[in-house]
Write an enzyme that holds these catalytic residues in place. Sequence first.
Site, PDB file in Angstrom:
ATOM      1  N   ILE A   1       0.707  -1.336   0.079  1.00 30.92           N
ATOM      2  CA  ILE A   1       0.078  -0.037   0.197  1.00 30.92           C
ATOM      3  C   ILE A   1       0.899   1.250   0.124  1.00 30.92           C
ATOM      4  O   ILE A   1       0.779   2.135  -0.854  1.00 30.92           O
ATOM      5  CB  ILE A   1      -0.929  -0.029   1.223  1.00 30.92           C
ATOM      6  CG1 ILE A   1      -1.992  -1.065   0.812  1.00 30.92           C
ATOM      7  CG2 ILE A   1      -1.577   1.306   1.569  1.00 30.92           C
ATOM      8  CD1 ILE A   1      -3.008  -1.234   2.111  1.00 30.92           C
TER       9      ILE A   1
ATOM     10  N   VAL B   1       2.552   1.779  -3.538  1.00 28.35           N
ATOM     11  CA  VAL B   1       1.578   2.511  -4.447  1.00 28.35           C
ATOM     12  C   VAL B   1       1.115   3.724  -4.239  1.00 28.35           C
ATOM     13  O   VAL B   1       1.079   4.772  -4.834  1.00 28.35           O
ATOM     14  CB  VAL B   1       0.218   1.538  -4.576  1.00 28.35           C
ATOM     15  CG1 VAL B   1      -0.842   2.100  -5.296  1.00 28.35           C
ATOM     16  CG2 VAL B   1       0.621   0.108  -5.278  1.00 28.35           C
ATOM     17  N   GLU B   2       0.896   4.167  -2.817  1.00 36.86           N
ATOM     18  CA  GLU B   2       0.402   5.576  -2.369  1.00 36.86           C
ATOM     19  C   GLU B   2       1.533   6.302  -2.561  1.00 36.86           C
ATOM     20  O   GLU B   2       1.564   7.644  -3.153  1.00 36.86           O
ATOM     21  CB  GLU B   2       0.053   5.550  -0.921  1.00 36.86           C
ATOM     22  CG  GLU B   2      -1.222   4.663  -0.433  1.00 36.86           C
ATOM     23  CD  GLU B   2      -2.551   5.673  -1.056  1.00 36.86           C
ATOM     24  OE1 GLU B   2      -2.436   6.606  -1.454  1.00 36.86           O
ATOM     25  OE2 GLU B   2      -3.583   4.833  -0.743  1.00 36.86           O
ATOM     26  N   THR B   3       2.750   6.251  -2.095  1.00 35.39           N
ATOM     27  CA  THR B   3       3.845   7.269  -2.171  1.00 35.39           C
ATOM     28  C   THR B   3       5.404   6.732  -2.627  1.00 35.39           C
ATOM     29  O   THR B   3       6.134   7.554  -2.536  1.00 35.39           O
ATOM     30  CB  THR B   3       3.772   8.000  -0.595  1.00 35.39           C
ATOM     31  OG1 THR B   3       4.459   6.958   0.315  1.00 35.39           O
ATOM     32  CG2 THR B   3       2.517   8.499  -0.452  1.00 35.39           C
TER      33      THR B   3
ATOM     34  N   TYR C   1      -5.530   1.094  -8.653  1.00 33.76           N
ATOM     35  CA  TYR C   1      -5.104   1.127  -7.239  1.00 33.76           C
ATOM     36  C   TYR C   1      -5.297  -0.294  -6.731  1.00 33.76           C
ATOM     37  O   TYR C   1      -3.996  -0.824  -6.126  1.00 33.76           O
ATOM     38  CB  TYR C   1      -5.831   2.251  -6.433  1.00 33.76           C
ATOM     39  CG  TYR C   1      -5.343   1.985  -4.682  1.00 33.76           C
ATOM     40  CD1 TYR C   1      -4.106   2.827  -4.718  1.00 33.76           C
ATOM     41  CD2 TYR C   1      -5.961   1.272  -3.583  1.00 33.76           C
ATOM     42  CE1 TYR C   1      -3.933   2.758  -3.164  1.00 33.76           C
ATOM     43  CE2 TYR C   1      -5.299   1.318  -2.677  1.00 33.76           C
ATOM     44  CZ  TYR C   1      -4.490   2.220  -2.313  1.00 33.76           C
ATOM     45  OH  TYR C   1      -3.852   2.103  -1.113  1.00 33.76           O
TER      46      TYR C   1
END
Length: 188
Positions: A58, A61-63, A172
């Site tokens: 996660i 993918v997020e940052t 996502y």
Amino acid sequence: MKKLRSKTWLLILVVGFVLLWTLQSEWLGQWMYPIPYKDTIHQKAQDQELDPLLVAAIIRVETNYIAGRESRKGAVGVMQLMPSTAEWAMQQMKLRSHFSLEQLKDEVDPNITIGTWYLKSLINMYDNNIVAAVAAYNAGPGNVNEWLKNGTWDGSLDTAKNSIPFNETRMYVKKVFHYYEKYKNVYT
């Protein structure tokens, strides 16, 4: 001249063999799929009885593990928490001292503390359906609840790519589970 060509081909074969051998190594896998903040992720995931590799996926993918990020929509930190979600989570967690928005944005530890708690609450909300929880982490539980309720999506990974109405959330979910599988292959 022929000897030089033979030696060149032999060198190419040896280098090729070494490269193929290296590609299979654990070192290369960890180089291609590093997990910064590994100890923090492991501890916070363990506190919430989560797989740290899912949390790492996660964050990737997020940052891509870059602290200090803020999205166009206002989500902050490595786990991209919306301020309202973070405030709600801190109240639910009964944290004695609330973290400031700047701390959540810039500091990894409080961001992952709240992000893992929130992820676990979503997993609980969706009766351990991790795919639905990951979709809700991105699109919000209200949207995911509606998709599940009206039959737009059945909550499975197999149907996510064709049934989730939001393109951003479809991508996502696909990316998170791609990295999750890569991490499991490298780190387990």
